[in-house]
Design a protein around this motif. Structure first.
Motif, PDB file in Angstrom:
ATOM      1  N   THR A  79       0.828  -1.206   0.000  1.00  0.00           N
ATOM      2  CA  THR A  79       0.000   0.000   0.000  1.00  0.00           C
ATOM      3  C   THR A  79       0.867   1.263   0.000  1.00  0.00           C
ATOM      4  O   THR A  79       2.069   1.212   0.282  1.00  0.00           O
ATOM      5  N   ASP A  80       0.227   2.385  -0.254  1.00  0.00           N
ATOM      6  CA  ASP A  80       0.941   3.655  -0.177  1.00  0.00           C
ATOM      7  C   ASP A  80       1.455   3.931   1.236  1.00  0.00           C
ATOM      8  O   ASP A  80       2.470   4.611   1.414  1.00  0.00           O
ATOM      9  N   THR A  81       0.756   3.395   2.250  1.00  0.00           N
ATOM     10  CA  THR A  81       1.219   3.612   3.621  1.00  0.00           C
ATOM     11  C   THR A  81       2.498   2.831   3.922  1.00  0.00           C
ATOM     12  O   THR A  81       3.179   3.141   4.909  1.00  0.00           O
ATOM     13  N   ASP A  82       2.843   1.849   3.097  1.00  0.00           N
ATOM     14  CA  ASP A  82       4.162   1.229   3.258  1.00  0.00           C
ATOM     15  C   ASP A  82       5.250   2.290   3.173  1.00  0.00           C
ATOM     16  O   ASP A  82       6.240   2.250   3.921  1.00  0.00           O
ATOM     17  N   GLU A  83       5.064   3.226   2.262  1.00  0.00           N
ATOM     18  CA  GLU A  83       6.074   4.252   2.034  1.00  0.00           C
ATOM     19  C   GLU A  83       5.883   5.472   2.933  1.00  0.00           C
ATOM     20  O   GLU A  83       6.842   6.106   3.352  1.00  0.00           O
ATOM     21  N   SER A  84       4.627   5.804   3.255  1.00  0.00           N
ATOM     22  CA  SER A  84       4.373   7.004   4.049  1.00  0.00           C
ATOM     23  C   SER A  84       4.452   6.763   5.556  1.00  0.00           C
ATOM     24  O   SER A  84       4.721   7.690   6.320  1.00  0.00           O
ATOM     25  N   GLU A  85       4.223   5.527   5.997  1.00  0.00           N
ATOM     26  CA  GLU A  85       4.202   5.234   7.426  1.00  0.00           C
ATOM     27  C   GLU A  85       5.113   4.083   7.826  1.00  0.00           C
ATOM     28  O   GLU A  85       5.988   4.246   8.681  1.00  0.00           O
ATOM     29  N   PHE A  86       4.947   2.928   7.250  1.00  0.00           N
ATOM     30  CA  PHE A  86       5.566   1.737   7.822  1.00  0.00           C
ATOM     31  C   PHE A  86       7.068   1.649   7.586  1.00  0.00           C
ATOM     32  O   PHE A  86       7.811   1.267   8.491  1.00  0.00           O
ATOM     33  N   ARG A  87       7.548   1.986   6.415  1.00  0.00           N
ATOM     34  CA  ARG A  87       8.990   1.967   6.202  1.00  0.00           C
ATOM     35  C   ARG A  87       9.684   3.105   6.969  1.00  0.00           C
ATOM     36  O   ARG A  87      10.748   2.879   7.560  1.00  0.00           O
ATOM     37  N   PRO A  88       9.100   4.317   7.021  1.00  0.00           N
ATOM     38  CA  PRO A  88       9.708   5.322   7.893  1.00  0.00           C
ATOM     39  C   PRO A  88       9.714   4.915   9.365  1.00  0.00           C
ATOM     40  O   PRO A  88      10.688   5.174  10.083  1.00  0.00           O
ATOM     41  N   ALA A  89       8.633   4.261   9.817  1.00  0.00           N
ATOM     42  CA  ALA A  89       8.594   3.804  11.207  1.00  0.00           C
ATOM     43  C   ALA A  89       9.671   2.761  11.468  1.00  0.00           C
ATOM     44  O   ALA A  89      10.331   2.780  12.513  1.00  0.00           O
ATOM     45  N   LYS A  90       9.854   1.858  10.538  1.00  0.00           N
ATOM     46  CA  LYS A  90      10.885   0.829  10.704  1.00  0.00           C
ATOM     47  C   LYS A  90      12.273   1.452  10.784  1.00  0.00           C
ATOM     48  O   LYS A  90      13.098   1.072  11.626  1.00  0.00           O
ATOM     49  N   ALA A  91      12.537   2.413   9.899  1.00  0.00           N
ATOM     50  CA  ALA A  91      13.842   3.069   9.926  1.00  0.00           C
ATOM     51  C   ALA A  91      14.065   3.765  11.274  1.00  0.00           C
ATOM     52  O   ALA A  91      15.148   3.678  11.860  1.00  0.00           O
ATOM     53  N   ALA A  92      13.022   4.446  11.766  1.00  0.00           N
ATOM     54  CA  ALA A  92      13.141   5.124  13.060  1.00  0.00           C
ATOM     55  C   ALA A  92      13.345   4.116  14.182  1.00  0.00           C
ATOM     56  O   ALA A  92      14.207   4.306  15.054  1.00  0.00           O
ATOM     57  N   ARG A  93      12.562   3.049  14.173  1.00  0.00           N
ATOM     58  CA  ARG A  93      12.677   2.029  15.224  1.00  0.00           C
ATOM     59  C   ARG A  93      14.078   1.444  15.292  1.00  0.00           C
ATOM     60  O   ARG A  93      14.619   1.183  16.372  1.00  0.00           O
ATOM     61  N   ASP A  94      14.687   1.243  14.130  1.00  0.00           N
ATOM     62  CA  ASP A  94      15.993   0.591  14.065  1.00  0.00           C
ATOM     63  C   ASP A  94      17.155   1.567  14.079  1.00  0.00           C
ATOM     64  O   ASP A  94      18.319   1.147  13.989  1.00  0.00           O
ATOM     65  N   GLY A  95      16.867   2.864  14.175  1.00  0.00           N
ATOM     66  CA  GLY A  95      17.932   3.860  14.205  1.00  0.00           C
ATOM     67  C   GLY A  95      18.651   4.010  12.882  1.00  0.00           C
ATOM     68  O   GLY A  95      19.849   4.315  12.843  1.00  0.00           O
ATOM     69  N   GLU A  96      17.927   3.787  11.777  1.00  0.00           N
ATOM     70  CA  GLU A  96      18.518   3.850  10.451  1.00  0.00           C
ATOM     71  C   GLU A  96      17.940   5.009   9.646  1.00  0.00           C
ATOM     72  O   GLU A  96      16.893   5.573   9.987  1.00  0.00           O
ATOM     73  N   ALA A  97      18.614   5.360   8.578  1.00  0.00           N
ATOM     74  CA  ALA A  97      18.106   6.391   7.678  1.00  0.00           C
ATOM     75  C   ALA A  97      17.026   5.790   6.788  1.00  0.00           C
ATOM     76  O   ALA A  97      17.133   4.644   6.336  1.00  0.00           O
ATOM     77  N   PHE A  98      15.984   6.554   6.538  1.00  0.00           N
ATOM     78  CA  PHE A  98      14.915   6.111   5.657  1.00  0.00           C
ATOM     79  C   PHE A  98      15.312   6.323   4.206  1.00  0.00           C
ATOM     80  O   PHE A  98      15.678   7.423   3.808  1.00  0.00           O
ATOM     81  N   GLU A  99      15.252   5.248   3.429  1.00  0.00           N
ATOM     82  CA  GLU A  99      15.565   5.312   2.010  1.00  0.00           C
ATOM     83  C   GLU A  99      14.273   5.140   1.215  1.00  0.00           C
ATOM     84  O   GLU A  99      13.675   4.064   1.233  1.00  0.00           O
ATOM     85  N   PRO A 100      13.811   6.190   0.534  1.00  0.00           N
ATOM     86  CA  PRO A 100      12.545   6.095  -0.203  1.00  0.00           C
ATOM     87  C   PRO A 100      12.581   5.005  -1.262  1.00  0.00           C
ATOM     88  O   PRO A 100      13.626   4.693  -1.836  1.00  0.00           O
ATOM     89  N   CYS A 101      11.414   4.413  -1.500  1.00  0.00           N
ATOM     90  CA  CYS A 101      11.255   3.352  -2.475  1.00  0.00           C
ATOM     91  C   CYS A 101      10.003   3.660  -3.303  1.00  0.00           C
ATOM     92  O   CYS A 101       9.243   4.568  -2.976  1.00  0.00           O
TER      93      CYS A 101
END
Length: 313
Positions: A176-198
Motif C-alpha cells: 500500500t501507499d502507507t508502506d512508504e508514508s508510514e511503515f517503512r519510515p517507522a521501521k527506519a526510526a525504530r531501528d535507528g537507520e536512515a529512511f531510504e525512499p522506495c
C-alpha cells in the motif's frame, strides 16, 4: 521525490527503547472489530468446516482467540493446501479474500484437497490497521524458531504437525501507499537507520521462494488474476520493491531466512500475493476478488498440472 520528514517518534540515528515503544503504542487506535469481522464470520461456518482455536493472543488486558478452519473430513491421501491472510493486519483484502474463498469457493475443492485456512493471523494489528504487532514487531519477519512475535509462533505450532504434507501455501498480502508514508519510515526510526525512499508498484505481483522457485505455479496465479486486476510492471531498473523481476509480476525473496510466513508450511509450491489497493485503476472489491482468484488458481494448478507446478527456472 517528495520531501521526507523525521518520524515523529524517537531520535534520528538511535534505535527505539521502551519509552519510544510506549509512545508508538499510544498512537494506535482500534478502528475495526476482529470479533465482528472474523470471529463472527467463522462461527457461521462451523456446520460445514472444522473451526479450531489454535491459540490466544495476549497483549495487556486484551485477548484474541486465534482461529483456523480445516477440512472436517481430513484425508491423508489428499494433498494439503494452506491459505493464510492478515499476517499484516492492515492488509484488508488478505483477510477478506481468505474469508470469501472459504465461504464462497472452498466447498468446490473439499473432495480433492485438505484445506487449512487461517484468515487473520494478526488480530491486534487487524483492529488497528497496523503492520506491526503490539511490540512493534513485524510478524512477517518472525517465522523463525524462538521468533519474537506471538502471532507467528502460534501459527508455527499449528502447522508443525502437518509440515511437509502441504503441496501448496498461498499467503495473502497487500503493498500500500502507507508502506512508504508510514511503515517503512517507522521501521527506519525504530531501528535507528536512515529512511531510504522506495517506489510502490502499481498493480498485483507475487513473491516466489528464491530457494525453491516454482515458475509455472506463479504463472498460473498471474494468469487468473490479470482478468481481475492489472499486473505490476517493472520500474526503470527492471525491479519491483528493489528486487529484480524474474517473470511478469514475479520477484524472488529468501523466504525462510527472512522469516516469512510463506516458509512456514514446507509446501512444495508457495506464493505471497501483493495487491495494490491504492491504485486509481482498481477498487477494494477487485482487490478481494484478486486474492480469491489467486487462491483458486493455486489449488487448480497443483491439482491439474503438478508436473508444470514443480518446474524450475
Amino acid at each position: 521525490m517528495p520531501e521526507t520528514r523525521p518520524y515523529p517518534i524517537g531520535i534520528p540515528g538511535q534505535a527505539w527503547g521502551r519509552p519510544e515503544l510506549i509512545a508508538w503504542r499510544s498512537r494506535q487506535r482500534r478502528q475495526r472489530s476482529y470479533a465482528d469481522d472474523v470471529v463472527s464470520a467463522l462461527d457461521q461456518q462451523r456446520s460445514h468446516w472444522d473451526v479450531c482455536r489454535y491459540g490466544e493472543l495476549e497483549y495487556g488486558d486484551e485477548r484474541y482467540p486465534l482461529l483456523a478452519v480445516r477440512s472436517a473430513a481430513w484425508r491423508d491421501e489428499l494433498p494439503g493446501v494452506l491459505v493464510t491472510g492478515g499476517v499484516h493486519g492492515y492488509e484488508s483484502s488478505g483477510v477478506q479474500g481468505a474469508l470469501r474463498f472459504l465461504t464462497q469457493h472452498a466447498a468446490g475443492f473439499e473432495e480433492r484437497v485438505n484445506l487449512l485456512v487461517v484468515p487473520c493471523v494478526s488480530p491486534w494489528a487487524y483492529e488497528r490497521v497496523q503492520r506491526w504487532n503490539f511490540d512493534a514487531v513485524d510478524p512477517n519477519r518472525a517465522f523463525k524458531p524462538n521468533g519474537p512475535a506471538q502471532e507467528s509462533a502460534a501459527l508455527m505450532r499449528l502447522v508443525a504437525p502437518l509440515r511437509g504434507r502441504f503441496v501448496a501455501h498461498i499467503d495473502l498480502h497487500e503493498t500500500t501507499d502507507t508502506d512508504e508514508s508510514e511503515f517503512r519510515p517507522a521501521k527506519a526510526a525504530r531501528d535507528g537507520e536512515a529512511f531510504e525512499p522506495c517506489t510502490i508498484p502499481d498493480g498485483f505481483y507475487l513473491v516466489d521462494d528464491a530457494q525453491n522457485p516454482q515458475p509455472a505455479f506463479q504463472q498460473a496465479i498471474i494468469d487468473a488474476v490479470q482478468s481481475v486486476t492489472h499486473i505490476a510492471q517493472a520500474d526503470s531498473n527492471g525491479q519491483l520493491i528493489g528486487s529484480p523481476l524474474v517473470a511478469p509480476g514475479v520477484i524472488h525473496y529468501e523466504v525462510r531466512s527472512l522469516g516469512l510466513c510463506a516458509g512456514v508450511s514446507g509446501a512444495r509450491c508457495t506464493s505471497t500475493t501483493e495487491v495494490y489497493p491504492d491504485s486509481p485503476r482498481t477498487t477494494p472489491e477487485q482487490c478481494v476478488a484478486a486474492q480469491v482468484a489467486a487462491v483458486g488458481a493455486a489449488i487448480r494448478c497443483v491439482l491439474q498440472r503438478p508436473d508444470r507446478a514443480l518446474q524450475s527456472y
